[in-house]
Scaffold this motif. Sequence first.
Motif: not given
Length: 306
Positions: A96-100
């Motif tokens: 997934t994304t680093p932000n998630a």
Amino acid sequence: MKQIKKLAKIYRVPLAAFFSDKVPHLPSLPDYRVNREKNISPTVNLAIRRAKYLSDMLYEISGKKTKIPEFPRELGPGELADRLREYLKTNPPKNTTPNAILDYYKRIVEEKLNVLVIEYPLEADDVRAFVIKGKISVIVLNESDDATVKLFSLFHELGHLLRGETGICSITMEEDTDVERYCNRFAAEFLMPEDEFRRAVEKYGKDDLKKLKRIFGVSIHAMKIRLLNLGFITREEYEEFKRSYEEMEKSKKSGGYVNWERRYKNRVGNLAIEEVSKAHKRGDISFYEAMRILDLKYKYAEKLIG
């Protein structure tokens, strides 16, 4: 009075502060930065004040305290990472994304440890993050950092907290003090467990850094250090990467779209929003007081406080 009101706005202090006989106490934090000859910037001092205020207010309205598990002081960073992972029972999202991934870990730290995690515009090139140990401890991340950098900073500061420490950090990948090296190693061991990291590298290869980034959520630089320490790359390969990486970082452009609702939410943290919202619903504080504590504009307060 007009001038005093302007000063209060500039220095972000209550009007009453100018009529007080005493200067309000600001906690003195140990300085773990590499570049210690530079003074702490006004924005960092403002962030320290903000973190201390939120900590005091949350304790006052909730009565809850930070719950840091006690582990033996002599544990190595890898052993400490294993113990904490077992205690938190983490199951981070993959691919997934680093932000998630960052959002997941921030929520875990706040829910399981009752540690407030906020982001703030530190506007200092030599300060990545800091931690204040208190009844409700606070970890402050640099708002302008990439999510991958914030994630590493979060666990670096958590390493300090587990050791009972408080302080300001630059968090460079190659620290010059034993304490900072320990916290860096702890963060790397927690976010990139050796067995799991080895399996991922064997499956995708040591050069597919984008894939590894989506699995572990850390920066490419942090992964290169991990690859070096685990023997996947040589010191010469790392040094060559480091030179090109530093040039690439210098050429990066800032700016772009800003999600202000997310930004304001990050500046106060999920824990603060939840506890202030509960206090408002109980009737302990007014909506105006909730807005003041969280320092939110009305339109965002309506969404976040409810």
